[in-house]
Design a protein around this motif. Sequence first.
Motif, short mmCIF file in Angstrom:
data_model
loop_
_atom_site.label_atom_id
_atom_site.label_comp_id
_atom_site.label_asym_id
_atom_site.label_seq_id
_atom_site.Cartn_x
_atom_site.Cartn_y
_atom_site.Cartn_z
N ASP A 132 36.34 45.65 34.03
CA ASP A 132 37.68 45.89 33.48
C ASP A 132 37.70 47.20 32.70
OD1 ASP A 132 40.35 45.34 33.13
OD2 ASP A 132 40.05 43.40 32.18
N SER A 188 46.26 37.92 37.81
CA SER A 188 45.86 37.67 36.42
C SER A 188 47.06 37.15 35.65
CB SER A 188 45.38 38.96 35.75
OG SER A 188 44.21 39.45 36.37
N HIS A 209 46.89 48.16 37.38
CA HIS A 209 47.82 47.11 36.94
C HIS A 209 49.14 47.21 37.71
CE1 HIS A 209 45.79 45.71 33.33
NE2 HIS A 209 45.63 46.93 32.89
N GLU A 213 45.65 44.75 40.42
CA GLU A 213 45.68 43.59 39.53
C GLU A 213 47.15 43.28 39.25
OE1 GLU A 213 43.89 44.04 35.62
OE2 GLU A 213 43.99 41.87 35.25
N HIS A 254 36.51 45.60 39.22
CA HIS A 254 37.69 45.57 38.35
C HIS A 254 37.65 46.79 37.43
CE1 HIS A 254 40.40 42.82 35.62
NE2 HIS A 254 40.82 44.08 35.61
N HIS A 281 48.44 37.25 32.21
CA HIS A 281 48.30 37.90 30.90
C HIS A 281 49.30 37.31 29.90
CE1 HIS A 281 46.99 41.23 33.70
NE2 HIS A 281 46.01 41.27 32.82
N HIS A 293 39.88 37.53 34.81
CA HIS A 293 39.56 37.05 33.44
C HIS A 293 40.14 35.67 33.13
CE1 HIS A 293 43.52 38.84 32.67
NE2 HIS A 293 43.05 40.05 32.86
ZN LIG Z 1 44.01 41.93 33.15
#
Ligand SMILES: [Zn+2]
Length: 302
Positions: free
Chosen positions: A261, A137, A58, A111, A25, A139, A186
């Motif tokens: 990350d 993910s 992302h 991601e 990641h 968020h 996460h």
């Molecule tokens: Zn993230």
Amino acid sequence: MKHISSLDRVVCFGRPGNHPVIDLHVHPDYSIDAKGSVEDFCLKAVEMGLRGICFTTHLDTDPDYDDAYVVVNGKRLSVFDGRWLENYESEVRTAGDSFRDRGLQVRLGVEVDYYPGALEVLPDQFHETEFDLVMGSVHLVDHMQMSTEKDALTTFRKLSLEELGERYYGLLTQCVETGFFDLLGHLDIYRRYGERFYGNEIHSLWSSHLKGLTAKMKAHAVGFEVNTSSWRKGMQEPMPESSLIRALRKSGITTVTVGSDAHNPADVGADVDRALDLIRNCGFDAPFDFLKRRPVMMADIT
Ligand SMILES: [Zn+2]
Ligand SMILES: [Zn+2]
């Protein structure tokens, strides 16, 4: 197409002396909040003695948020103009070719920020890109970021802890149910600012949602990562915290990965040893790598 059979798993035996972890990641400077090129990240991974690195740019598309961009050759482009994916794929694959001789495996990942509707607006080119890993993910809760303090606090002020759990784990379960993702990013990110706001009770927020979530994770062969970034932010635990890592293992989840990350090369591989020790203590034999969207077990080498 996502593979869902555990029979697809292959075991990869590493060479003695090589670091047994792939950092799955990291965000190179395709992400608007990251610095450092794909090559810079690979150089740092070699320096850290990692066996591999997976780029997970992302892909944020929530229309209420002004972050649906990537940066290519210094220019900010809309993520919806999927031509950037060709560039990204080619740069990561080229790095893979040039770093293979230096003992580094380079993976192509992404991601995807999951919210209801996220999959309908992905650029067409997404489906033509040969990813090794598609991470999902959550968020955003009610379109507000859990990872930025101001947004998180705005949401927390509106929700009881129980309501936060229902919203967050509801979204996470939906994310898994799409059958689209390989891995959850996460997993308990709400703790970043939620610990101070809600107090200690937040540490058991997952408990009433675990059964439903893990049933779906098993049905759709979705794993989870241990994300070390919270240690760099001064928190006591990675994401998810160790009690949840242990509970996921006890619930029959076997696919776990380790990710820093990192949003800059300096953080590549940060605390991966610590995460490795932790997942072993929580009952896992070894972390996984992902190749062509299949989990690959890293043999337990010491
Ligand atoms: Zn993230
Ligand atoms: Zn990330």
